[in-house]
Design an enzyme around this catalytic site. Sequence first.
Site, short mmCIF file in Angstrom:
data_model
loop_
_atom_site.label_atom_id
_atom_site.label_comp_id
_atom_site.label_asym_id
_atom_site.label_seq_id
_atom_site.Cartn_x
_atom_site.Cartn_y
_atom_site.Cartn_z
N LYS A 14 0.84 -1.22 0.00
CA LYS A 14 0.00 0.00 0.00
C LYS A 14 0.87 1.26 0.00
O LYS A 14 0.62 2.19 -0.75
CB LYS A 14 -0.94 0.02 1.23
CG LYS A 14 -1.90 -1.16 1.28
CD LYS A 14 -2.92 -1.02 2.41
CE LYS A 14 -2.32 -1.05 3.80
NZ LYS A 14 -1.74 -2.35 4.18
N ARG A 87 -9.86 1.01 8.11
CA ARG A 87 -9.46 -0.35 8.49
C ARG A 87 -10.59 -1.10 9.18
O ARG A 87 -10.41 -2.25 9.55
CB ARG A 87 -8.28 -0.25 9.44
CG ARG A 87 -6.93 -0.57 8.79
CD ARG A 87 -5.88 -0.27 9.80
NE ARG A 87 -4.70 -1.03 9.68
CZ ARG A 87 -3.54 -0.56 9.21
NH1 ARG A 87 -3.47 0.66 8.74
NH2 ARG A 87 -2.47 -1.30 9.22
N ARG A 124 11.40 -6.04 5.32
CA ARG A 124 11.11 -4.62 5.10
C ARG A 124 11.99 -3.74 6.00
O ARG A 124 12.17 -4.03 7.18
CB ARG A 124 9.63 -4.34 5.39
CG ARG A 124 9.31 -2.85 5.32
CD ARG A 124 7.84 -2.61 5.16
NE ARG A 124 7.07 -2.84 6.37
CZ ARG A 124 5.75 -2.63 6.45
NH1 ARG A 124 5.08 -2.22 5.38
NH2 ARG A 124 5.11 -2.85 7.56
N ARG A 157 10.73 -1.66 11.45
CA ARG A 157 9.64 -1.16 12.29
C ARG A 157 9.44 -2.06 13.50
O ARG A 157 9.57 -3.27 13.40
CB ARG A 157 8.34 -1.10 11.47
CG ARG A 157 8.14 0.22 10.79
CD ARG A 157 6.98 0.20 9.85
NE ARG A 157 5.76 -0.37 10.39
CZ ARG A 157 4.58 -0.35 9.78
NH1 ARG A 157 4.48 0.25 8.61
NH2 ARG A 157 3.52 -0.89 10.32
N ARG A 168 -0.99 -8.75 13.37
CA ARG A 168 -1.55 -7.76 12.43
C ARG A 168 -2.31 -8.45 11.30
O ARG A 168 -3.32 -7.93 10.83
CB ARG A 168 -0.42 -6.88 11.88
CG ARG A 168 0.10 -5.89 12.93
CD ARG A 168 1.49 -5.37 12.61
NE ARG A 168 1.56 -4.67 11.36
CZ ARG A 168 2.65 -4.64 10.58
NH1 ARG A 168 3.73 -5.28 10.93
NH2 ARG A 168 2.62 -3.96 9.47
P1 AMP Z 1 0.48 0.60 9.16
O1 AMP Z 1 1.71 1.42 9.08
O2 AMP Z 1 -0.59 1.03 8.21
O3 AMP Z 1 0.76 -0.89 9.08
O4 AMP Z 1 -0.14 0.86 10.64
C1 AMP Z 1 0.61 0.56 11.79
C2 AMP Z 1 -0.30 0.49 12.98
O5 AMP Z 1 -0.94 1.77 13.20
C3 AMP Z 1 -1.44 -0.50 12.90
O6 AMP Z 1 -1.03 -1.83 13.24
C4 AMP Z 1 -2.42 0.08 13.91
O7 AMP Z 1 -1.98 -0.17 15.23
C5 AMP Z 1 -2.28 1.58 13.66
N1 AMP Z 1 -3.20 2.06 12.59
C6 AMP Z 1 -2.85 2.56 11.37
N2 AMP Z 1 -3.92 2.92 10.66
C7 AMP Z 1 -5.01 2.64 11.46
C8 AMP Z 1 -6.41 2.76 11.28
N3 AMP Z 1 -6.96 3.24 10.14
N4 AMP Z 1 -7.22 2.36 12.31
C9 AMP Z 1 -6.70 1.88 13.45
N5 AMP Z 1 -5.39 1.73 13.68
C10 AMP Z 1 -4.53 2.10 12.70
#
Ligand code: AMP
Length: 210
Positions: A14, A87, A124, A157, A168
């Site tokens: 993404k 999400r 990553r 990360r 996740r």
């Molecule tokens: P990402 O970088 O998109 O994988 O997001 C990392 C983490 O941020 C996720 O595992 C959630 O803990 C939080 N997060 C990111 N976007 C959202 C969202 N739209 N709703 C809830 N938690 C989010």
Amino acid sequence: MRVEVLLGPPGAGKGTMAALISDCAGLSVFVTGDVLRSEIERESELGLSIKEDVEAGRLVDDKTILALVKDFLANHKEGVIFDGFPRTVNQARGLRSLISSQDELRVVYLDVGTETILARLGARRVCPECGSIYNLRFSPPARDLVCDKCNTKLIRRKDDTDEVIRQRIGVYERRTAPLIDYFSDVLIKVDGNGTPSEVFETVRGELCPG
Ligand code: AMP
């Protein structure tokens, strides 16, 4: 307003696609994960309240996320590319209520297999300074562990460990995958298993033709 949503499991690509679409569509990208991580980094009140959830791979509550999105949209009337939002079905309903029926909404669903996800996330590395994303196997930086764009040392990360990756993926399947049906009227399904340039060829054809 033009709203492009990138949907897919962790590691679907993404972030990489959002940056490429941003160049061809001339829209800003709103990366919810980056916004949350930067709040945690600067130890703001919000950051402290969400730190545990983000680092454990759990979702942050819908109200907090929708408030951040509402704020962003108020300052980006031309439109946006969302990476990591919505999400949950509740967030998706919130998004629909924030835009009007005249706005152009499209959801690009990057379909990838579990093997691909695990291979991508384990290797990553990200730049903590400019947000560039690398994969040590498939798209490594030119110099070992250093960002090509800004020379910063790349990091893994905190939530890219095997245990948190599994968590996740589970959260994605339970809470986010139902959006594939929810958005069926505006969904563009793309095979996300290829290299970034192969996947982008298809995405560009859909979003930035000509
Ligand atoms: P990402 O970088 O998109 O994988 O997001 C990392 C983490 O941020 C996720 O595992 C959630 O803990 C939080 N997060 C990111 N976007 C959202 C969202 N739209 N709703 C809830 N938690 C989010």
